[in-house]
Motif scaffolding. Structure first.
Motif, mmCIF file in Angstrom:
data_model
loop_
_atom_site.group_PDB
_atom_site.id
_atom_site.type_symbol
_atom_site.label_atom_id
_atom_site.label_comp_id
_atom_site.label_asym_id
_atom_site.label_seq_id
_atom_site.Cartn_x
_atom_site.Cartn_y
_atom_site.Cartn_z
ATOM 1 N N ARG A 1 24.491 28.085 -41.545
ATOM 2 C CA ARG A 1 23.614 27.112 -40.894
ATOM 3 C C ARG A 1 24.411 25.914 -40.397
ATOM 4 N NH1 ARG A 1 17.922 27.764 -42.940
ATOM 5 N NH2 ARG A 1 17.634 25.525 -42.685
ATOM 6 N N GLU A 2 25.397 25.468 -41.172
ATOM 7 C CA GLU A 2 26.240 24.353 -40.744
ATOM 8 C C GLU A 2 27.025 24.716 -39.491
ATOM 9 O OE1 GLU A 2 27.103 22.391 -45.169
ATOM 10 O OE2 GLU A 2 28.636 23.585 -44.158
ATOM 11 N N VAL A 3 27.547 25.950 -39.455
ATOM 12 C CA VAL A 3 28.335 26.390 -38.295
ATOM 13 C C VAL A 3 27.437 26.489 -37.067
ATOM 14 C CG1 VAL A 3 29.633 28.319 -37.310
ATOM 15 C CG2 VAL A 3 30.102 27.552 -39.641
ATOM 16 N N LEU A 4 26.222 26.994 -37.237
ATOM 17 C CA LEU A 4 25.298 27.068 -36.109
ATOM 18 C C LEU A 4 24.991 25.676 -35.557
ATOM 19 C CD1 LEU A 4 22.778 29.810 -37.306
ATOM 20 C CD2 LEU A 4 24.419 29.978 -35.430
ATOM 21 N N ALA A 5 24.810 24.713 -36.451
ATOM 22 C CA ALA A 5 24.566 23.337 -36.010
ATOM 23 C C ALA A 5 25.788 22.773 -35.294
ATOM 24 C CB ALA A 5 24.192 22.461 -37.209
ATOM 25 N N LEU A 6 26.985 23.125 -35.789
ATOM 26 C CA LEU A 6 28.221 22.675 -35.141
ATOM 27 C C LEU A 6 28.344 23.270 -33.749
ATOM 28 C CD1 LEU A 6 31.025 21.334 -35.141
ATOM 29 C CD2 LEU A 6 31.899 23.378 -36.301
ATOM 30 N N ILE A 7 28.078 24.568 -33.619
ATOM 31 C CA ILE A 7 28.159 25.235 -32.315
ATOM 32 C C ILE A 7 27.185 24.591 -31.341
ATOM 33 C CG2 ILE A 7 27.658 27.385 -31.093
ATOM 34 C CD1 ILE A 7 28.717 28.884 -33.552
ATOM 35 N N GLU A 8 25.981 24.319 -31.810
ATOM 36 C CA GLU A 8 24.983 23.715 -30.924
ATOM 37 C C GLU A 8 25.446 22.348 -30.425
ATOM 38 O OE1 GLU A 8 20.257 23.166 -30.984
ATOM 39 O OE2 GLU A 8 21.311 22.006 -32.502
ATOM 40 N N THR A 9 26.100 21.594 -31.305
ATOM 41 C CA THR A 9 26.529 20.255 -30.941
ATOM 42 C C THR A 9 27.679 20.272 -29.947
ATOM 43 O OG1 THR A 9 25.864 19.427 -33.116
ATOM 44 C CG2 THR A 9 27.379 18.055 -31.856
ATOM 45 N N THR A 10 28.608 21.205 -30.109
ATOM 46 C CA THR A 10 29.840 21.188 -29.306
ATOM 47 C C THR A 10 29.758 22.026 -28.045
ATOM 48 O OG1 THR A 10 30.739 23.008 -30.647
ATOM 49 C CG2 THR A 10 31.278 20.761 -31.333
ATOM 50 N N ALA A 11 28.770 22.920 -27.939
ATOM 51 C CA ALA A 11 28.671 23.799 -26.776
ATOM 52 C C ALA A 11 28.096 23.043 -25.578
ATOM 53 C CB ALA A 11 27.788 25.006 -27.099
ATOM 54 N N THR A 12 28.398 23.534 -24.385
ATOM 55 C CA THR A 12 27.781 22.993 -23.181
ATOM 56 C C THR A 12 26.315 23.427 -23.150
ATOM 57 O OG1 THR A 12 28.292 24.953 -21.842
ATOM 58 C CG2 THR A 12 29.973 23.223 -21.971
ATOM 59 N N PRO A 13 25.480 22.765 -22.356
ATOM 60 C CA PRO A 13 24.073 23.175 -22.292
ATOM 61 C C PRO A 13 23.906 24.649 -21.936
ATOM 62 C CG PRO A 13 24.351 21.030 -21.274
ATOM 63 C CD PRO A 13 25.731 21.526 -21.597
ATOM 64 N N GLU A 14 24.736 25.155 -21.000
ATOM 65 C CA GLU A 14 24.636 26.564 -20.611
ATOM 66 C C GLU A 14 25.036 27.486 -21.756
ATOM 67 O OE1 GLU A 14 26.317 24.234 -18.999
ATOM 68 O OE2 GLU A 14 24.951 23.887 -17.304
ATOM 69 N N GLN A 15 26.136 27.146 -22.448
ATOM 70 C CA GLN A 15 26.580 27.945 -23.590
ATOM 71 C C GLN A 15 25.536 27.913 -24.705
ATOM 72 O OE1 GLN A 15 30.232 25.845 -24.343
ATOM 73 N NE2 GLN A 15 31.492 27.358 -23.269
ATOM 74 N N ARG A 16 24.962 26.728 -24.932
ATOM 75 C CA ARG A 16 23.983 26.577 -26.003
ATOM 76 C C ARG A 16 22.739 27.436 -25.717
ATOM 77 N NH1 ARG A 16 24.504 21.511 -26.533
ATOM 78 N NH2 ARG A 16 22.966 20.859 -25.001
ATOM 79 N N GLU A 17 22.277 27.407 -24.473
ATOM 80 C CA GLU A 17 21.094 28.188 -24.113
ATOM 81 C C GLU A 17 21.361 29.685 -24.271
ATOM 82 O OE1 GLU A 17 18.008 28.762 -20.337
ATOM 83 O OE2 GLU A 17 19.762 27.457 -20.156
ATOM 84 N N ARG A 18 22.536 30.133 -23.818
ATOM 85 C CA ARG A 18 22.869 31.555 -23.920
ATOM 86 C C ARG A 18 23.005 31.978 -25.379
ATOM 87 N NH1 ARG A 18 27.418 34.415 -24.629
ATOM 88 N NH2 ARG A 18 28.705 32.539 -24.590
ATOM 89 N N PHE A 19 23.699 31.153 -26.171
ATOM 90 C CA PHE A 19 23.936 31.510 -27.571
ATOM 91 C C PHE A 19 22.642 31.531 -28.368
ATOM 92 C CE2 PHE A 19 24.833 30.485 -31.991
ATOM 93 C CZ PHE A 19 25.814 31.417 -32.301
ATOM 94 N N MET A 20 21.832 30.485 -28.206
ATOM 95 C CA MET A 20 20.593 30.408 -28.981
ATOM 96 C C MET A 20 19.647 31.543 -28.611
ATOM 97 S SD MET A 20 20.904 28.117 -31.176
ATOM 98 C CE MET A 20 22.197 26.908 -31.493
ATOM 99 N N GLY A 21 19.604 31.882 -27.320
ATOM 100 C CA GLY A 21 18.752 32.981 -26.901
ATOM 101 C C GLY A 21 19.198 34.299 -27.503
#
Length: 252
Positions: free
Chosen positions: A140-160
């Motif tokens: 969960r910590e790593v997922l929160a880290l990824i969300e914080t550091t990713a670009t909006p496009e990367q974040r949308e693709r990853f979360m989806g």
């Protein structure tokens, strides 16, 4: 007037007056025979203007421009720029308040790792209760880290992609099994046969398109070294193998 009398009259501190002298905003007065500064009404007028300008939000560099002999005509321009800047700040505050309202209204939004986005909060809320799993907490910590550091496009693709995997039939069960296998490696050595089993179990939990096809992972990258160092040796080795499996596009 003495410096204390000037400061009291205008409503500032003597330290502020000396600072303005140091910056050249307030002219130095004549000194009396005893060495004390002798401030005039003109000093009070200038000091009061500096106070009014700073209270409006102007920085001292902007105040200097306004006070310059040939800059009187620029006051409207400076104040217009200040008004535009305040409007941007006002819009930013409204946006932040909207985000806070969304977090407060999203079920599970205020997690231990939070604040996180509503999308990630939803994923966390839908994940099974794994409060006794150290590996689940790290995940969960790593997922929160990824969300914080990713670009909006990367974040949308990853979360989806991640939401799709977790929501697929058997997704939660696979995650629980992977966490259990990784937790069991806390005291193991990197050559433990369970490492490979855990790697494949973890890979089965990850989205097929987790990494773009053209991505190259440098295992000697300083961030990755710090990331692996946060895990027990066998757990780190399992995650390394997981990354290789994902890079090769295999799941078995």
């Amino acid at each position: 007037m003495r410096i204390g009398e000037l400061a009291t009259a205008v409503g500032v501190t003597t330290r502020t007056v000396r600072h303005y002298h140091h910056l050249g905003l307030l002219p130095e007065p004549e000194r009396r025979a005893n060495g004390y500064r002798d401030y005039t009404l003109r000093h009070a007028v200038v000091l009061a203007r500096i106070r009014r300008l700073t209270e409006l939000g102007l920085g001292l560099a902007e105040v200097r421009d306004v006070l310059a002999d040939d800059a009187g005509k620029d006051l409207v321009e400076v104040l217009t720029e200040l008004d535009e800047d305040l409007a941007r700040q006002e819009a930013a505050v409204r946006d932040r308040r909207a985000r806070l309202r969304t977090l407060l209204e999203t079920e599970g939004g205020l997690t231990a790792e939070g604040p996180v986005s509503p999308e990630l909060a939803t994923i966390f809320h839908e994940m099974p209760d794994v409060s006794g799993s150290p590996m689940a907490a790290k995940d969960r910590e790593v997922l929160a880290l990824i969300e914080t550091t990713a670009t909006p496009e990367q974040r949308e693709r990853f979360m989806g992609a991640f939401s799709g995997v977790m929501g697929a039939p058997g997704g939660m069960e696979r995650a629980l099994a992977a966490y259990a296998l990784l937790d069991a490696l806390v005291d193991a050595t990197p050559d433990d046969p369970r490492v490979d089993e855990a790697a494949h179990a973890l890979a089965a939990c990850l989205p097929a398109d987790l990494l773009p096809e053209d991505v190259v992972i440098d295992q000697d990258d300083s961030f990755l070294r710090a990331f692996y160092a946060d895990f027990a040796p066998a757990q780190a080795e399992a995650i390394r193998r997981t990354m290789r499996i994902v890079m090769e596009g295999g799941r078995s």
